[in-house]
Design a protein around this motif. Sequence first.
Motif, PDB file in Angstrom:
ATOM      1  N   ALA A  64      50.776  31.005  26.308  1.00 28.77           N
ATOM      2  CA  ALA A  64      52.010  31.624  26.807  1.00 28.77           C
ATOM      3  C   ALA A  64      52.211  32.975  26.145  1.00 28.77           C
ATOM      4  N   GLY A  65      52.604  33.953  26.939  1.00 26.47           N
ATOM      5  CA  GLY A  65      52.897  35.279  26.420  1.00 26.47           C
ATOM      6  C   GLY A  65      51.987  36.337  26.999  1.00 26.47           C
ATOM      7  N   THR A  66      51.958  37.472  26.340  1.00 24.96           N
ATOM      8  CA  THR A  66      51.170  38.618  26.779  1.00 24.96           C
ATOM      9  C   THR A  66      49.856  38.653  26.016  1.00 24.96           C
ATOM     10  N   PHE A  67      48.764  38.785  26.767  1.00 25.13           N
ATOM     11  CA  PHE A  67      47.437  38.858  26.181  1.00 25.13           C
ATOM     12  C   PHE A  67      46.755  40.124  26.695  1.00 25.13           C
ATOM     13  N   HIS A  68      45.920  40.709  25.858  1.00 28.26           N
ATOM     14  CA  HIS A  68      45.196  41.935  26.207  1.00 28.26           C
ATOM     15  C   HIS A  68      43.710  41.633  26.268  1.00 28.26           C
ATOM     16  N   ILE A  69      43.098  41.963  27.401  1.00 31.10           N
ATOM     17  CA  ILE A  69      41.658  41.747  27.554  1.00 31.10           C
ATOM     18  C   ILE A  69      41.081  42.851  28.440  1.00 31.10           C
ATOM     19  N   HIS A  70      40.004  43.460  27.977  1.00 27.08           N
ATOM     20  CA  HIS A  70      39.296  44.517  28.714  1.00 27.08           C
ATOM     21  C   HIS A  70      40.242  45.631  29.161  1.00 27.08           C
ATOM     22  N   GLY A  71      41.190  45.982  28.322  1.00 30.86           N
ATOM     23  CA  GLY A  71      42.122  47.060  28.632  1.00 30.86           C
ATOM     24  C   GLY A  71      43.280  46.662  29.539  1.00 30.86           C
ATOM     25  N   ASP A  72      43.341  45.401  29.951  1.00 26.65           N
ATOM     26  CA  ASP A  72      44.416  44.926  30.827  1.00 26.65           C
ATOM     27  C   ASP A  72      45.379  44.037  30.056  1.00 26.65           C
ATOM     28  N   ARG A  73      46.630  44.050  30.494  1.00 34.40           N
ATOM     29  CA  ARG A  73      47.625  43.108  29.974  1.00 34.40           C
ATOM     30  C   ARG A  73      47.778  41.989  30.984  1.00 34.40           C
ATOM     31  N   VAL A  74      47.719  40.755  30.484  1.00 32.84           N
ATOM     32  CA  VAL A  74      47.838  39.575  31.334  1.00 32.84           C
ATOM     33  C   VAL A  74      48.937  38.692  30.757  1.00 32.84           C
ATOM     34  N   PHE A  75      49.858  38.263  31.618  1.00 34.61           N
ATOM     35  CA  PHE A  75      50.909  37.346  31.184  1.00 34.61           C
ATOM     36  C   PHE A  75      50.485  35.928  31.507  1.00 34.61           C
ATOM     37  N   TRP A  76      50.601  35.037  30.521  1.00 34.98           N
ATOM     38  CA  TRP A  76      50.235  33.621  30.672  1.00 34.98           C
ATOM     39  C   TRP A  76      51.433  32.727  30.405  1.00 34.98           C
ATOM     40  N   ASP A  77      51.523  31.640  31.155  1.00 29.68           N
ATOM     41  CA  ASP A  77      52.425  30.527  30.839  1.00 29.68           C
ATOM     42  C   ASP A  77      51.822  29.273  31.466  1.00 29.68           C
ATOM     43  N   VAL A  78      50.879  28.639  30.736  1.00 31.13           N
ATOM     44  CA  VAL A  78      50.141  27.499  31.270  1.00 31.13           C
ATOM     45  C   VAL A  78      49.994  26.414  30.212  1.00 31.13           C
ATOM     46  N   HIS A  79      50.350  25.194  30.593  1.00 31.00           N
ATOM     47  CA  HIS A  79      50.062  23.983  29.823  1.00 31.00           C
ATOM     48  C   HIS A  79      48.964  23.205  30.538  1.00 31.00           C
ATOM     49  N   ASP A  80      49.163  22.963  31.837  1.00 30.02           N
ATOM     50  CA  ASP A  80      48.272  22.154  32.657  1.00 30.02           C
ATOM     51  C   ASP A  80      47.502  23.072  33.600  1.00 30.02           C
ATOM     52  N   ALA A  81      46.223  23.310  33.291  1.00 32.00           N
ATOM     53  CA  ALA A  81      45.416  24.238  34.088  1.00 32.00           C
ATOM     54  C   ALA A  81      45.287  23.811  35.547  1.00 32.00           C
ATOM     55  N   ALA A  82      45.427  22.520  35.836  1.00 37.15           N
ATOM     56  CA  ALA A  82      45.339  22.040  37.212  1.00 37.15           C
ATOM     57  C   ALA A  82      46.441  22.622  38.091  1.00 37.15           C
ATOM     58  N   LYS A  83      47.493  23.112  37.484  1.00 37.38           N
ATOM     59  CA  LYS A  83      48.620  23.675  38.230  1.00 37.38           C
ATOM     60  C   LYS A  83      48.747  25.188  38.043  1.00 37.38           C
ATOM     61  N   ALA A  84      47.654  25.831  37.624  1.00 36.71           N
ATOM     62  CA  ALA A  84      47.684  27.273  37.363  1.00 36.71           C
ATOM     63  C   ALA A  84      47.538  28.088  38.643  1.00 36.71           C
ATOM     64  N   VAL A  85      48.337  29.132  38.737  1.00 36.29           N
ATOM     65  CA  VAL A  85      48.264  30.099  39.826  1.00 36.29           C
ATOM     66  C   VAL A  85      48.065  31.473  39.195  1.00 36.29           C
ATOM     67  N   VAL A  86      47.135  32.243  39.752  1.00 35.23           N
ATOM     68  CA  VAL A  86      46.867  33.601  39.286  1.00 35.23           C
ATOM     69  C   VAL A  86      47.424  34.566  40.322  1.00 35.23           C
ATOM     70  N   ILE A  87      48.315  35.430  39.880  1.00 43.43           N
ATOM     71  CA  ILE A  87      48.906  36.445  40.753  1.00 43.43           C
ATOM     72  C   ILE A  87      48.342  37.791  40.322  1.00 43.43           C
ATOM     73  N   GLU A  88      47.569  38.412  41.216  1.00 42.58           N
ATOM     74  CA  GLU A  88      46.943  39.710  40.939  1.00 42.58           C
ATOM     75  C   GLU A  88      47.934  40.819  41.251  1.00 42.58           C
TER      76      GLU A  88
END
Length: 118
Positions: A64-88
């Motif tokens: 959960a929170g803001t993560f930085h990878i390859h120059g991008d900021r990505v917001f995460w809030d996941v406990h159960d990966a089976a219910k994960a949605v990625v919004i580009e």
Amino acid sequence: MANVSIDGDNLIVEIEGLDKLWALKSRLVIPLANVRGATADPGISRESKGFRAPGTHFPGIITAGTFHIHGDRVFWDVHDAAKAVVIELADKRYARLVVEVSDPRATVALVEGAAAAN
């Protein structure tokens, strides 16, 4: 868990419960013009998160929170990966939102429909 909705020309992501504390955010408002699309992706949790700033990461428990990878900021809030949605996004704050929702298919349909109509 997060609640994703559409309000006018904005995508609203409401962070629920104690995840507000872990993610250090309670709400994200993204203009629909900046939404590229959404996918249900249970495998996303196996990808590298990068470094957190600020956020919480306990593998297999919560990301959960803001993560930085390859120059991008990505917001995460996941406990159960089976219910994960990625919004580009084409947004200056975040490249992607990765959130756990109660119904991934319905959330993807909502976001895709709103993005197409915009």
